[in-house]
Design an enzyme around this catalytic site. Structure first.
Site, PDB file in Angstrom:
ATOM      1  N   HIS A 171       0.819  -1.209   0.000  1.00  0.00           N
ATOM      2  CA  HIS A 171       0.000   0.000   0.000  1.00  0.00           C
ATOM      3  C   HIS A 171       0.855   1.263   0.000  1.00  0.00           C
ATOM      4  O   HIS A 171       2.042   1.243   0.316  1.00  0.00           O
ATOM      5  CB  HIS A 171      -0.936   0.003   1.215  1.00  0.00           C
ATOM      6  N   CYS A 187       2.716  -4.720   6.832  1.00  0.00           N
ATOM      7  CA  CYS A 187       2.511  -4.488   5.407  1.00  0.00           C
ATOM      8  C   CYS A 187       3.790  -4.040   4.703  1.00  0.00           C
ATOM      9  O   CYS A 187       4.795  -3.744   5.334  1.00  0.00           O
ATOM     10  CB  CYS A 187       1.427  -3.431   5.204  1.00  0.00           C
TER      11      CYS A 187
END
Length: 221
Positions: A171, A187
């Site tokens: 992301h 992440c």
């Protein structure tokens, strides 16, 4: 365990926001809002290979590189040592981007399927994140609306194992200076302008390989 040497292309989140109060996820942004935010996070006269208002090391800027034989076009490979993400292209090349990965043992190497992709996504911390650091995350327990300060930034690729959402994402980040380091809660982070370029080229159903930061230090025969 796959290792770094198996995939390397040859070159020729802790979340930090500037909000004074939480914003809860209740609506989806309009097309006009998305366009305005995209403009906000894209440098003026943007050139992926040279634009660098974030002060990144030049090696972390996007580059097209040669890919090793046998890699499948469309797949993503994350080198946790060098902090690179490679998106394999047709014709033996790959686009390489600088990334940040998770801190310590929060990084989870493995093979994942991208089953969802969202422009300007909502974000909600997991329960384990809230328990681990309630001061940072508890106020966002009900979710946070999209926007340039959202923890997932402008684009998110959702990583699954089978039909199970792992809650791991590739992301954008509102903290671009973290790129090249270990900063997130699991992440893989990218500069928002960079993931905006990558996003339309990634198909749902593609495979993402996250290689071990520890295991890949040692070359395997």
């Amino acid at each position: 365990m796959v290792t770094r040497r198996h995939f390397l292309a040859l070159s020729g989140s802790l979340f930090s926001a500037s909000l004074s109060s939480p914003v809860f996820a209740k609506t989806w942004p309009t097309k006009a809002e998305k366009a305005a935010w995209d403009a906000q996070v894209t440098p003026i006269n943007y050139d992926p290979a040279t634009s660098n208002p974030w002060g990144l090391h030049p090696r972390l800027l996007p580059q097209r590189v040669l890919a090793n034989d046998g890699l499948r076009p469309g797949d993503i490979h994350v080198d946790a040592i060098a902090r690179y993400l490679y998106h394999i292209e047709e014709g033996g090349t790959a686009m390489r981007y600088g990334v940040a990965i998770a801190k310590g043992d929060l990084y989870e190497p493995g093979t994942y399927t991208i089953r969802r992709k969202i422009e300007w996504p909502h974000w909600t911390p997991t329960q384990s994140m809230i328990e681990r650091d309630p001061e940072a995350y508890e106020r966002f327990a009900d979710g946070m609306e999209p926007g340039p300060n959202n923890a997932l930034g402008s684009r998110a690729l959702y990583l699954f194992v089978g039909d199970r959402d792992t809650y791991l994402r590739i992301h954008g980040t509102p903290s671009p200076r973290s790129i090249g380091g270990r900063a997130s809660s699991g992440c893989v982070r990218m500069v928002m302008a960079h993931i905006n370029d990558l996003y339309p080229n990634v198909a749902v159903g593609s495979t993402a390989f996250l290689y071990s930061a520890e295991d890949s230090v040692t070359a395997r025969s």
